[in-house]
Design a protein around this motif. Structure first.
Motif, PDB file in Angstrom:
ATOM      1  N   ASP A 328      12.893   8.279 -61.153  1.00  0.00           N
ATOM      2  CA  ASP A 328      12.220   7.543 -60.735  1.00  0.00           C
ATOM      3  C   ASP A 328      10.830   7.046 -59.899  1.00  0.00           C
ATOM      4  O   ASP A 328      10.195   5.998 -59.494  1.00  0.00           O
ATOM      5  N   ILE A 329      10.565   8.312 -58.705  1.00  0.00           N
ATOM      6  CA  ILE A 329      10.184   8.137 -57.863  1.00  0.00           C
ATOM      7  C   ILE A 329       9.161   8.956 -58.189  1.00  0.00           C
ATOM      8  O   ILE A 329       9.343   9.873 -58.741  1.00  0.00           O
ATOM      9  N   SER A 330       7.873   9.455 -57.581  1.00  0.00           N
ATOM     10  CA  SER A 330       6.448  10.073 -57.198  1.00  0.00           C
ATOM     11  C   SER A 330       6.198   9.825 -56.487  1.00  0.00           C
ATOM     12  O   SER A 330       5.700   9.027 -55.325  1.00  0.00           O
ATOM     13  N   TRP A 331       5.260  11.613 -56.022  1.00  0.00           N
ATOM     14  CA  TRP A 331       4.097  10.774 -54.629  1.00  0.00           C
ATOM     15  C   TRP A 331       3.485  11.706 -54.494  1.00  0.00           C
ATOM     16  O   TRP A 331       3.406  12.900 -55.141  1.00  0.00           O
ATOM     17  N   ASP A 332       2.450  11.716 -53.878  1.00  0.00           N
ATOM     18  CA  ASP A 332       1.398  12.423 -54.174  1.00  0.00           C
ATOM     19  C   ASP A 332       0.640  12.514 -52.323  1.00  0.00           C
ATOM     20  O   ASP A 332       1.284  10.957 -51.416  1.00  0.00           O
ATOM     21  N   ALA A 333       0.348  13.652 -51.493  1.00  0.00           N
ATOM     22  CA  ALA A 333      -0.154  13.665 -50.259  1.00  0.00           C
ATOM     23  C   ALA A 333      -1.406  14.403 -50.367  1.00  0.00           C
ATOM     24  O   ALA A 333      -2.073  15.414 -51.283  1.00  0.00           O
ATOM     25  N   LEU A 334      -2.668  14.108 -49.037  1.00  0.00           N
ATOM     26  CA  LEU A 334      -2.991  14.854 -49.117  1.00  0.00           C
ATOM     27  C   LEU A 334      -3.345  15.293 -47.683  1.00  0.00           C
ATOM     28  O   LEU A 334      -2.140  14.401 -46.553  1.00  0.00           O
ATOM     29  N   GLY A 335      -4.432  16.301 -47.013  1.00  0.00           N
ATOM     30  CA  GLY A 335      -3.365  16.878 -45.831  1.00  0.00           C
ATOM     31  C   GLY A 335      -2.699  17.666 -45.259  1.00  0.00           C
ATOM     32  O   GLY A 335      -1.652  18.151 -46.317  1.00  0.00           O
ATOM     33  N   HIS A 336      -2.247  17.342 -43.742  1.00  0.00           N
ATOM     34  CA  HIS A 336      -1.364  17.395 -43.500  1.00  0.00           C
ATOM     35  C   HIS A 336      -0.175  16.153 -42.526  1.00  0.00           C
ATOM     36  O   HIS A 336       0.117  15.762 -42.376  1.00  0.00           O
ATOM     37  N   ILE A 337       1.096  16.906 -43.926  1.00  0.00           N
ATOM     38  CA  ILE A 337       1.586  16.138 -43.503  1.00  0.00           C
ATOM     39  C   ILE A 337       3.204  16.289 -42.794  1.00  0.00           C
ATOM     40  O   ILE A 337       3.856  17.353 -43.193  1.00  0.00           O
ATOM     41  N   SER A 338       4.104  15.972 -41.649  1.00  0.00           N
ATOM     42  CA  SER A 338       5.189  15.846 -41.488  1.00  0.00           C
ATOM     43  C   SER A 338       5.425  15.148 -40.495  1.00  0.00           C
ATOM     44  O   SER A 338       4.724  13.947 -39.515  1.00  0.00           O
ATOM     45  N   GLY A 350       6.943  -4.444 -54.624  1.00  0.00           N
ATOM     46  CA  GLY A 350       8.134  -2.924 -54.650  1.00  0.00           C
ATOM     47  C   GLY A 350       8.273  -1.429 -54.757  1.00  0.00           C
ATOM     48  O   GLY A 350       9.047  -0.017 -55.007  1.00  0.00           O
ATOM     49  N   ASN A 351       9.102  -1.551 -53.394  1.00  0.00           N
ATOM     50  CA  ASN A 351       9.238   0.140 -52.827  1.00  0.00           C
ATOM     51  C   ASN A 351       8.626   1.042 -52.704  1.00  0.00           C
ATOM     52  O   ASN A 351       8.196   1.672 -52.909  1.00  0.00           O
ATOM     53  N   LYS A 352       7.080   0.516 -52.514  1.00  0.00           N
ATOM     54  CA  LYS A 352       5.889   1.332 -52.883  1.00  0.00           C
ATOM     55  C   LYS A 352       5.457   1.712 -50.854  1.00  0.00           C
ATOM     56  O   LYS A 352       5.590   0.423 -50.280  1.00  0.00           O
ATOM     57  N   SER A 353       4.888   2.631 -51.095  1.00  0.00           N
ATOM     58  CA  SER A 353       4.332   3.155 -49.550  1.00  0.00           C
ATOM     59  C   SER A 353       2.926   3.717 -49.857  1.00  0.00           C
ATOM     60  O   SER A 353       2.955   5.104 -50.689  1.00  0.00           O
ATOM     61  N   VAL A 354       2.382   3.684 -48.073  1.00  0.00           N
ATOM     62  CA  VAL A 354       1.165   4.064 -48.343  1.00  0.00           C
ATOM     63  C   VAL A 354       1.646   4.932 -46.766  1.00  0.00           C
ATOM     64  O   VAL A 354       1.377   4.056 -45.688  1.00  0.00           O
ATOM     65  N   VAL A 355       1.863   6.197 -45.548  1.00  0.00           N
ATOM     66  CA  VAL A 355       2.066   6.434 -44.603  1.00  0.00           C
ATOM     67  C   VAL A 355       1.088   7.387 -44.519  1.00  0.00           C
ATOM     68  O   VAL A 355       0.335   8.014 -44.500  1.00  0.00           O
ATOM     69  N   TYR A 356       0.397   7.079 -43.310  1.00  0.00           N
ATOM     70  CA  TYR A 356      -0.214   7.743 -42.726  1.00  0.00           C
ATOM     71  C   TYR A 356      -0.225   8.624 -41.759  1.00  0.00           C
ATOM     72  O   TYR A 356       1.020   8.053 -41.011  1.00  0.00           O
ATOM     73  N   TYR A 357      -0.672   9.935 -40.949  1.00  0.00           N
ATOM     74  CA  TYR A 357      -0.177  10.530 -40.537  1.00  0.00           C
ATOM     75  C   TYR A 357      -0.905  10.989 -39.166  1.00  0.00           C
ATOM     76  O   TYR A 357      -2.031  11.144 -38.972  1.00  0.00           O
ATOM     77  N   ILE A 364      -6.526  11.121 -37.555  1.00  0.00           N
ATOM     78  CA  ILE A 364      -5.670  11.275 -38.621  1.00  0.00           C
ATOM     79  C   ILE A 364      -5.597  13.028 -39.477  1.00  0.00           C
ATOM     80  O   ILE A 364      -6.581  13.062 -38.857  1.00  0.00           O
ATOM     81  N   GLN A 365      -4.354  13.297 -40.036  1.00  0.00           N
ATOM     82  CA  GLN A 365      -4.207  14.152 -40.210  1.00  0.00           C
ATOM     83  C   GLN A 365      -3.952  14.719 -41.394  1.00  0.00           C
ATOM     84  O   GLN A 365      -4.300  15.128 -42.180  1.00  0.00           O
ATOM     85  N   GLY A 366      -2.716  13.533 -42.392  1.00  0.00           N
ATOM     86  CA  GLY A 366      -2.389  13.725 -43.719  1.00  0.00           C
ATOM     87  C   GLY A 366      -2.120  11.750 -44.312  1.00  0.00           C
ATOM     88  O   GLY A 366      -2.444  11.049 -43.088  1.00  0.00           O
ATOM     89  N   ILE A 367      -1.867  11.409 -45.401  1.00  0.00           N
ATOM     90  CA  ILE A 367      -1.564  10.489 -45.957  1.00  0.00           C
ATOM     91  C   ILE A 367      -0.516  10.947 -47.621  1.00  0.00           C
ATOM     92  O   ILE A 367      -0.894  12.065 -48.008  1.00  0.00           O
ATOM     93  N   LEU A 368       0.142  10.019 -46.790  1.00  0.00           N
ATOM     94  CA  LEU A 368       1.411  10.048 -48.428  1.00  0.00           C
ATOM     95  C   LEU A 368       1.909   9.006 -48.951  1.00  0.00           C
ATOM     96  O   LEU A 368       1.818   8.226 -48.822  1.00  0.00           O
ATOM     97  N   SER A 369       1.032   8.615 -50.466  1.00  0.00           N
ATOM     98  CA  SER A 369       1.166   7.697 -51.475  1.00  0.00           C
ATOM     99  C   SER A 369       3.026   7.903 -52.019  1.00  0.00           C
ATOM    100  O   SER A 369       3.015   8.864 -52.630  1.00  0.00           O
ATOM    101  N   LEU A 379      -8.339   7.631 -50.570  1.00  0.00           N
ATOM    102  CA  LEU A 379      -7.181   8.043 -50.123  1.00  0.00           C
ATOM    103  C   LEU A 379      -7.993   9.477 -49.895  1.00  0.00           C
ATOM    104  O   LEU A 379      -7.958   9.810 -48.204  1.00  0.00           O
ATOM    105  N   ARG A 380      -8.547  10.342 -49.893  1.00  0.00           N
ATOM    106  CA  ARG A 380      -9.437  11.314 -49.397  1.00  0.00           C
ATOM    107  C   ARG A 380     -10.239  11.255 -49.206  1.00  0.00           C
ATOM    108  O   ARG A 380     -10.733  11.793 -48.566  1.00  0.00           O
ATOM    109  N   HIS A 381     -11.438  10.102 -49.154  1.00  0.00           N
ATOM    110  CA  HIS A 381     -12.328   9.477 -48.727  1.00  0.00           C
ATOM    111  C   HIS A 381     -12.233   8.375 -47.528  1.00  0.00           C
ATOM    112  O   HIS A 381     -12.807   9.126 -46.289  1.00  0.00           O
ATOM    113  N   LEU A 382     -10.825   8.599 -47.522  1.00  0.00           N
ATOM    114  CA  LEU A 382     -10.084   7.997 -46.044  1.00  0.00           C
ATOM    115  C   LEU A 382     -10.140   9.207 -45.040  1.00  0.00           C
ATOM    116  O   LEU A 382     -10.607   8.664 -44.027  1.00  0.00           O
ATOM    117  N   LEU A 383      -8.804   9.732 -46.044  1.00  0.00           N
ATOM    118  CA  LEU A 383      -9.498  10.736 -45.042  1.00  0.00           C
ATOM    119  C   LEU A 383     -10.551  12.087 -44.210  1.00  0.00           C
ATOM    120  O   LEU A 383     -10.395  12.344 -43.326  1.00  0.00           O
TER     121      LEU A 383
END
Length: 402
Positions: A328-338, A350-357, A364-369, A379-383
């Motif tokens: 029941d987990i889904s995630w999407d990412a943009l850019g570089h995440i490490s 609800g145990n949801k997060s947006v993580v910024y790298y 900023i280098q990447g975003i994880l939803s 998020l793409r516009h933000l990046l």
């Protein structure tokens, strides 16, 4: 024995999702030009992500539902089980392993990636999942409470392990790290991710390295670097892939360490040759010159390449996302995440997060939803705006995470 030459106005090398979308792109501009597709695969183009996801968890979704029906949809002639051995850009010709010669007006290279292997004999019981044929072999040695070994915790490894455990299969994962996706996610998310696997009944061997395997008496013996041996009814390797751009490089096309160099129209350095998908090094509007081995990139770049081949004035200005979903987990990412970067999370209900790298300069280098419904375009516009950490902290409730 050499065969007569076949000529096509548009010739595509590769039978994956990029090629299917290139055919679609061509037909939006040119409905009549002859179109040929040469594929080393045994199946016509299909939805590859379903091989490790939907086909395992949706009982109403069948293997035939993955078929794109490319030949009929786009009036294309497809040559399966056919490997191209040489391209002559000056003569506008292509040669295949069986001696067939093709000529073209416009050529697309979309040869994708090759799955990485570990030493061991070729066997239907040991599969590095890449094709629909591979999926069928995994189906054959799974189910009925059989024991399947899965090496790797990236996209293929994590997804196929989740799929197998939901199909009456005992699963043991062998991963090199302490946790699944610990190299990409902050600790609280990788821990939650891994717990889903443990709760489902999957056994996980951490900080373990697969050395090689043998096949004996209908079983697979997987030898680890520690000296331990695991025995299973089948083995699935999900240890990544390598961009397969050697054909273009051998033809003299300009390349870098990521692949075949293309411009904004996805044209290569040779006249009348385009490239798309995993094999290209392309100029991303947000991230700079990039390569990507994800489905969104294959689909979008394939479409633009096809339109460009047919004469449309289009450019590839899309920054692709990459994603996965298990249990029941889904995630999407943009850019570089490490997880080696500075990570700040916006924790949502609800145990949801947006993580910024961020890099060491706070850029900023990447975003994880994570399980969130935040728009990827937002998020793409933000990046694209490239905010600094301090700027984001002024407008978002960010918490430093590790």
């Amino acid at each position: 024995m050499a065969q007569d030459s076949k000529h096509f106005k548009y010739l595509l090398i590769g039978g994956g999702m990029a090629a299917d979308k290139a055919a679609a792109g061509i037909r939006t501009v040119d409905q009549t030009g002859t179109l040929g597709i040469i594929s080393a695969d045994s199946d016509a183009p299909y939805a590859r992500p379903a091989l490790s996801k939907k086909l395992w968890v949706d009982p109403d979704f069948k293997e035939t539902d993955t078929d794109f029906k490319t030949a009929a949809e786009y009036k294309a002639e497809i040559f399966l089980n056919t490997t191209v051995t040489a391209i002559d850009p000056q003569a506008h010709t292509v040669t295949t392993a069986d001696g067939t010669h093709f000529s073209y007006d416009k050529l697309l290279l979309a040869t994708g990636s090759q799955a990485l292997q570990i030493p061991g004999p070729a066997s239907d019981l040991a599969i590095a999942l890449r094709s629909k044929a591979d999926y069928r072999k995994i189906r054959a040695f799974s189910g009925q409470h059989k024991q399947v070994l899965v090496v790797g915790s990236g996209y293929v490894g994590s997804e196929i392990a989740a799929g197998l455990i939901q199909n009456d299969t005992q699963v043991t994962m062998v991963i090199s790290g302490k946790r699944i996706y610990e190299d990409r996610f902050p600790g609280y998310l990788s821990e939650a991710y891994q717990q889903k696997y443990l709760d489902a009944g999957i056994k996980i061997l951490t900080t373990a390295y697969a050395k090689n395997y043998e096949v004996k008496d209908g079983k697979v013996e997987l030898h680890l670097a520690s000296g331990k041996t695991l025995v299973g009814d089948g083995l699935v390797l999900g240890i990544g892939g390598r961009s397969n751009f050697k054909l273009g490089k051998a033809a003299g096309l300009a390349t870098d360490h990521d692949g075949i160099i293309v411009d904004e129209q996805l044209k290569t350095s040779a006249p009348d040759i385009w490239a798309a998908g995993d094999i290209i090094s392309y100029p991303d509007k947000i991230l700079g010159r990039q390569s990507s081995a994800h489905v969104n990139h294959a689909v979008k770049s394939g479409m633009i390449a096809g339109k460009s081949m047919a004469g449309a004035a289009v450019t590839y200005d899309y920054t692709p996302s990459f994603y996965s979903w298990v249990f029941d987990i889904s995630w999407d990412a943009l850019g570089h995440i490490s997880s080696q970067m500075q990570m700040y999370a916006e924790k949502l209900p609800g145990n949801k997060s947006v993580v910024y790298y961020f890099d060491e300069h706070g850029l900023i280098q990447g975003i994880l939803s994570w399980n969130s419904k935040v728009s990827l375009n937002h998020l793409r516009h933000l990046l694209k705006k490239k905010p600094t950490l301090s700027q984001l902290q002024q407008v978002l409730p960010l918490e430093k995470v590790e």
